[in-house]
Design a protein around this motif. Structure first.
Motif, PDB file in Angstrom:
ATOM      1  N   LEU A  92       0.822  -1.201   0.000  1.00 18.75           N
ATOM      2  CA  LEU A  92       0.000   0.000   0.000  1.00 18.75           C
ATOM      3  C   LEU A  92       0.865   1.264   0.000  1.00 18.75           C
ATOM      4  O   LEU A  92       0.614   2.208  -0.762  1.00 18.75           O
ATOM      5  CB  LEU A  92      -0.924   0.004   1.220  1.00 18.75           C
ATOM      6  N   VAL A  93       1.899   1.284   0.833  1.00 22.94           N
ATOM      7  CA  VAL A  93       2.786   2.448   0.897  1.00 22.94           C
ATOM      8  C   VAL A  93       3.545   2.616  -0.418  1.00 22.94           C
ATOM      9  O   VAL A  93       3.715   3.738  -0.920  1.00 22.94           O
ATOM     10  CB  VAL A  93       3.764   2.316   2.080  1.00 22.94           C
ATOM     11  N   MET A  94       3.997   1.502  -1.016  1.00 26.19           N
ATOM     12  CA  MET A  94       4.671   1.578  -2.308  1.00 26.19           C
ATOM     13  C   MET A  94       3.743   2.123  -3.382  1.00 26.19           C
ATOM     14  O   MET A  94       4.159   2.912  -4.247  1.00 26.19           O
ATOM     15  CB  MET A  94       5.180   0.200  -2.726  1.00 26.19           C
ATOM     16  N   MET A  95       2.493   1.701  -3.361  1.00 22.42           N
ATOM     17  CA  MET A  95       1.526   2.177  -4.346  1.00 22.42           C
ATOM     18  C   MET A  95       1.338   3.686  -4.225  1.00 22.42           C
ATOM     19  O   MET A  95       1.398   4.415  -5.227  1.00 22.42           O
ATOM     20  CB  MET A  95       0.181   1.477  -4.154  1.00 22.42           C
ATOM     21  N   ILE A  96       1.139   4.153  -2.995  1.00 27.64           N
ATOM     22  CA  ILE A  96       0.941   5.594  -2.773  1.00 27.64           C
ATOM     23  C   ILE A  96       2.193   6.373  -3.171  1.00 27.64           C
ATOM     24  O   ILE A  96       2.123   7.396  -3.858  1.00 27.64           O
ATOM     25  CB  ILE A  96       0.582   5.854  -1.299  1.00 27.64           C
ATOM     26  N   GLY A  97       3.356   5.882  -2.737  1.00 25.32           N
ATOM     27  CA  GLY A  97       4.606   6.559  -3.066  1.00 25.32           C
ATOM     28  C   GLY A  97       4.861   6.617  -4.560  1.00 25.32           C
ATOM     29  O   GLY A  97       5.278   7.650  -5.097  1.00 25.32           O
ATOM     30  N   SER A  98       4.615   5.506  -5.263  1.00 27.54           N
ATOM     31  CA  SER A  98       4.837   5.465  -6.711  1.00 27.54           C
ATOM     32  C   SER A  98       3.898   6.416  -7.433  1.00 27.54           C
ATOM     33  O   SER A  98       4.304   7.135  -8.357  1.00 27.54           O
ATOM     34  CB  SER A  98       4.638   4.038  -7.229  1.00 27.54           C
ATOM     35  N   LEU A  99       2.643   6.434  -7.018  1.00 32.35           N
ATOM     36  CA  LEU A  99       1.663   7.322  -7.645  1.00 32.35           C
ATOM     37  C   LEU A  99       2.046   8.786  -7.442  1.00 32.35           C
ATOM     38  O   LEU A  99       2.014   9.595  -8.378  1.00 32.35           O
ATOM     39  CB  LEU A  99       0.280   7.041  -7.067  1.00 32.35           C
ATOM     40  N   LEU A 100       2.440   9.128  -6.218  1.00 39.65           N
ATOM     41  CA  LEU A 100       2.827  10.505  -5.921  1.00 39.65           C
ATOM     42  C   LEU A 100       4.106  10.904  -6.654  1.00 39.65           C
ATOM     43  O   LEU A 100       4.234  12.051  -7.109  1.00 39.65           O
ATOM     44  CB  LEU A 100       2.996  10.687  -4.415  1.00 39.65           C
ATOM     45  N   CYS A 101       5.047   9.980  -6.782  1.00 37.52           N
ATOM     46  CA  CYS A 101       6.276  10.277  -7.529  1.00 37.52           C
ATOM     47  C   CYS A 101       5.945  10.647  -8.972  1.00 37.52           C
ATOM     48  O   CYS A 101       6.499  11.599  -9.529  1.00 37.52           O
ATOM     49  CB  CYS A 101       7.213   9.071  -7.517  1.00 37.52           C
ATOM     50  N   GLY A 102       5.034   9.877  -9.572  1.00 35.22           N
ATOM     51  CA  GLY A 102       4.652  10.161 -10.947  1.00 35.22           C
ATOM     52  C   GLY A 102       3.931  11.479 -11.118  1.00 35.22           C
ATOM     53  O   GLY A 102       3.922  12.055 -12.210  1.00 35.22           O
ATOM     54  N   LEU A 103       3.317  11.971 -10.043  1.00 35.33           N
ATOM     55  CA  LEU A 103       2.583  13.238 -10.086  1.00 35.33           C
ATOM     56  C   LEU A 103       3.408  14.431  -9.633  1.00 35.33           C
ATOM     57  O   LEU A 103       2.902  15.559  -9.606  1.00 35.33           O
ATOM     58  CB  LEU A 103       1.315  13.128  -9.219  1.00 35.33           C
ATOM     59  N   SER A 104       4.662  14.215  -9.279  1.00 32.02           N
ATOM     60  CA  SER A 104       5.512  15.278  -8.740  1.00 32.02           C
ATOM     61  C   SER A 104       5.663  16.428  -9.731  1.00 32.02           C
ATOM     62  O   SER A 104       5.830  16.216 -10.932  1.00 32.02           O
ATOM     63  CB  SER A 104       6.897  14.731  -8.399  1.00 32.02           C
ATOM     64  N   THR A 105       5.655  17.651  -9.201  1.00 33.25           N
ATOM     65  CA  THR A 105       5.838  18.841 -10.026  1.00 33.25           C
ATOM     66  C   THR A 105       7.104  19.614  -9.664  1.00 33.25           C
ATOM     67  O   THR A 105       7.395  20.634 -10.274  1.00 33.25           O
ATOM     68  CB  THR A 105       4.616  19.784  -9.893  1.00 33.25           C
ATOM     69  N   SER A 106       7.829  19.128  -8.669  1.00 36.76           N
ATOM     70  CA  SER A 106       9.096  19.766  -8.288  1.00 36.76           C
ATOM     71  C   SER A 106      10.046  18.704  -7.772  1.00 36.76           C
ATOM     72  O   SER A 106       9.621  17.604  -7.379  1.00 36.76           O
ATOM     73  CB  SER A 106       8.874  20.823  -7.206  1.00 36.76           C
ATOM     74  N   ILE A 107      11.324  19.018  -7.760  1.00 32.82           N
ATOM     75  CA  ILE A 107      12.301  18.044  -7.286  1.00 32.82           C
ATOM     76  C   ILE A 107      12.138  17.781  -5.799  1.00 32.82           C
ATOM     77  O   ILE A 107      12.363  16.662  -5.318  1.00 32.82           O
ATOM     78  CB  ILE A 107      13.745  18.505  -7.614  1.00 32.82           C
ATOM     79  N   GLY A 108      11.712  18.800  -5.043  1.00 35.37           N
ATOM     80  CA  GLY A 108      11.473  18.594  -3.614  1.00 35.37           C
ATOM     81  C   GLY A 108      10.374  17.571  -3.369  1.00 35.37           C
ATOM     82  O   GLY A 108      10.494  16.712  -2.495  1.00 35.37           O
ATOM     83  N   GLN A 109       9.296  17.675  -4.140  1.00 30.31           N
ATOM     84  CA  GLN A 109       8.221  16.698  -4.022  1.00 30.31           C
ATOM     85  C   GLN A 109       8.715  15.305  -4.384  1.00 30.31           C
ATOM     86  O   GLN A 109       8.412  14.331  -3.693  1.00 30.31           O
ATOM     87  CB  GLN A 109       7.060  17.093  -4.936  1.00 30.31           C
ATOM     88  N   LEU A 110       9.471  15.208  -5.469  1.00 27.60           N
ATOM     89  CA  LEU A 110       9.957  13.907  -5.909  1.00 27.60           C
ATOM     90  C   LEU A 110      10.838  13.254  -4.853  1.00 27.60           C
ATOM     91  O   LEU A 110      10.726  12.052  -4.596  1.00 27.60           O
ATOM     92  CB  LEU A 110      10.714  14.040  -7.229  1.00 27.60           C
ATOM     93  N   ILE A 111      11.698  14.037  -4.222  1.00 23.11           N
ATOM     94  CA  ILE A 111      12.569  13.487  -3.174  1.00 23.11           C
ATOM     95  C   ILE A 111      11.730  12.958  -2.010  1.00 23.11           C
ATOM     96  O   ILE A 111      11.954  11.858  -1.514  1.00 23.11           O
ATOM     97  CB  ILE A 111      13.564  14.563  -2.689  1.00 23.11           C
ATOM     98  N   GLY A 112      10.754  13.755  -1.575  1.00 22.40           N
ATOM     99  CA  GLY A 112       9.903  13.318  -0.467  1.00 22.40           C
ATOM    100  C   GLY A 112       9.086  12.081  -0.803  1.00 22.40           C
ATOM    101  O   GLY A 112       8.972  11.156   0.002  1.00 22.40           O
ATOM    102  N   PHE A 113       8.548  12.052  -2.008  1.00 20.67           N
ATOM    103  CA  PHE A 113       7.709  10.919  -2.395  1.00 20.67           C
ATOM    104  C   PHE A 113       8.543   9.660  -2.650  1.00 20.67           C
ATOM    105  O   PHE A 113       8.067   8.546  -2.426  1.00 20.67           O
ATOM    106  CB  PHE A 113       6.888  11.275  -3.631  1.00 20.67           C
ATOM    107  N   ARG A 114       9.788   9.856  -3.112  1.00 17.16           N
ATOM    108  CA  ARG A 114      10.669   8.691  -3.258  1.00 17.16           C
ATOM    109  C   ARG A 114      10.995   8.095  -1.887  1.00 17.16           C
ATOM    110  O   ARG A 114      11.170   6.880  -1.758  1.00 17.16           O
ATOM    111  CB  ARG A 114      11.968   9.101  -3.957  1.00 17.16           C
ATOM    112  N   MET A 115      11.055   8.931  -0.877  1.00 12.72           N
ATOM    113  CA  MET A 115      11.286   8.425   0.473  1.00 12.72           C
ATOM    114  C   MET A 115      10.103   7.566   0.918  1.00 12.72           C
ATOM    115  O   MET A 115      10.289   6.504   1.526  1.00 12.72           O
ATOM    116  CB  MET A 115      11.510   9.581   1.442  1.00 12.72           C
TER     117      MET A 115
END
Length: 199
Positions: A92-115
């Protein structure tokens, strides 16, 4: 069944539990693929999010730091509350993280969502081998470990090739969206298995 409801881990199966074993092999493959599928997209991501390779490298490190740093923690939690619960939660956490990574609009968001994605990876990796052993007869415990290692390294080795194909055909965001249906499948398999014993 009672052991599952109480959160304790069930005994090793006297026969192969194919659904459970397949689910753990899927988790190992996804954990391996998630580490490297993004690597080939780094220059494209840097250009799209208006940053540099150093910034994108932090997105790579964020996954690895959370993944490695929390594996022992989730392993212990699995011992206490049940490996399959942690496995399902990890999907479940991987699913949410992967979805949010794909929706990232800034590098800061991508770093947080990759975590977040890395936390999910830590959860499935920390308990996957234990669950695989539960799915196999006791005398085949070594085979279960070998299958898990093979599944993980298959994902690890195929990740860059898959990433390259996805980027060429659909764009870098789909290197993350690609993982979502597989994590959903893992959640469904875990939910189905929670109602069945391995005996």
């Amino acid at each position: 069944m009672r052991e599952l409801l109480n959160g304790r881990n069930p005994p090793v199966s006297p026969r192969i539990h194919w659904i459970l074993l397949g689910n753990t092999l899927l988790s190992a493959f996804l954990a391996g693929a998630a580490i490297r599928i993004f690597h080939v997209a780094m220059p494209t991501v840097a250009n799209d999010l208006e940053t540099d390779i150093v910034g994108v490298s932090w997105a790579v490190l964020a996954f690895q730091l959370s993944n490695i740093g929390l594996s022992l923690v989730f392993g212990k939690i699995g011992d206490i509350y049940g490996h399959r619960r942690v496995l399902g939660g990890g999907y479940l956490v991987m699913m949410i993280g992967s979805l949010l990574c794909g929706l990232s609009t800034s590098i800061g968001q991508l770093i947080g969502f990759r975590m977040i994605q890395g936390i999910g990876g830590a959860m499935v990796q920390s308990v996957g081998r234990a669950v695989a052993v539960e799915a196999m007869p006791e005398e085949k415990g070594g085979k279960a470990q070998g299958l898990m290692t093979t599944a993980f390294h298959s994902g690890f080795l195929l990740g860059p090739s898959l990433g390259g194909l996805i980027i060429d055909s659909m764009g870098w965001r789909w290197t993350f969206f690609f993982l979502v249906p597989f994590t959903v499948a893992g959640i469904l398999l875990t939910s189905f298995d929670r109602g069945h014993s391995v005996t």
